[in-house]
Enzyme design. Structure first.
Site, mmCIF file in Angstrom:
data_model
loop_
_atom_site.group_PDB
_atom_site.id
_atom_site.type_symbol
_atom_site.label_atom_id
_atom_site.label_comp_id
_atom_site.label_asym_id
_atom_site.label_seq_id
_atom_site.Cartn_x
_atom_site.Cartn_y
_atom_site.Cartn_z
ATOM 1 N N CYS A 94 0.770 -1.275 0.127
ATOM 2 C CA CYS A 94 -0.041 0.046 0.047
ATOM 3 C C CYS A 94 1.003 1.396 0.038
ATOM 4 C CB CYS A 94 -0.810 -0.068 1.123
ATOM 5 S SG CYS A 94 -0.318 0.099 2.722
ATOM 6 N N HIS A 146 -2.778 0.793 7.081
ATOM 7 C CA HIS A 146 -2.968 0.780 5.688
ATOM 8 C C HIS A 146 -3.487 2.107 5.177
ATOM 9 C CE1 HIS A 146 -4.090 -1.554 2.085
ATOM 10 N NE2 HIS A 146 -5.336 -0.823 2.085
ATOM 11 N N HIS A 158 -6.044 1.380 -3.690
ATOM 12 C CA HIS A 158 -4.926 0.807 -2.786
ATOM 13 C C HIS A 158 -4.604 -0.585 -3.254
ATOM 14 C CE1 HIS A 158 -7.462 -2.360 -0.515
ATOM 15 N NE2 HIS A 158 -8.192 -2.089 -1.553
#
Length: 188
Positions: A94, A146, A158
């Site tokens: 990510c 994240h 993402h």
């Protein structure tokens, strides 16, 4: 000789271990990012995030660079997830996806981890979320475990986790909606 208890038979124990592995794999598919894989053993207090690379603190780019950032981001949708990856050829995690996208619009030193990206960006207040801003999620027990890039229309891009690919997802997706922590921006 005692008869085998069907609840403690070797086959039953193996089935339980297999189910545990499948459950863990499913959770990792949903969570994932560039943070180090979770350590086995008892939980330990989280150390403070390392500071971002020199010059990255308070990264402020012109708003005109939002669309070039988005173009780079959207071009790599469907690229495979790779832990530690930050190129289309090698795959992305990510924060590696974010690093790749931003590296294409500036030559400034850039952060690498999600926590460093949070330190190098500014909070987005109220309804100020705009295309190109970062969205952060608590998927592994940390406020910045994240991240993705908001692309508008309630969606973000993402790199989800092992076995996945870079993808566009809705912010109101039940998994991400309940794990959303904040939005931040690198744009002035």
């Amino acid at each position: 000789m005692q008869p085998l208890d069907p609840l403690t038979s070797p086959a039953r124990r193996q089935a339980g271990r297999d189910l545990g592995r499948l459950t863990a794999a499913a959770l990792l598919l949903l969570a994932g990012c560039s943070s180090a894989p979770p350590k086995r053993g008892p939980a330990r207090p989280t150390a403070p995030a390392a500071p971002p690379p020199a010059g990255a603190q308070g990264l402020r780019l012109p708003a005109a660079q939002r669309e070039p950032l988005l173009a780079r981001t959207l071009l790599v949708i469907n690229t495979p997830y790779t832990y530690g990856g930050n190129t289309p050829e090698g795959g992305f995690d990510c924060s590696g996806l974010i690093q790749y996208a931003v590296r294409g619009i500036t030559s400034k030193p850039l952060p690498r981890t999600t926590a460093q990206w949070a330190q190098a960006s500014s909070p987005v207040r109220g309804r100020g979320l705009a295309r190109g801003d970062f969205v952060f999620f608590n998927t592994l027990g940390g406020r910045y475990s994240h991240m993705g890039i908001f692309v508008g229309n309630g969606q973000f891009v993402h790199a989800p986790s092992s076995g996945g690919t870079v993808q566009r997802v809705r912010m109101d997706n039940p998994y991400f909606a309940k794990r959303f922590t904040e939005a931040r921006s690198i744009f002035a």
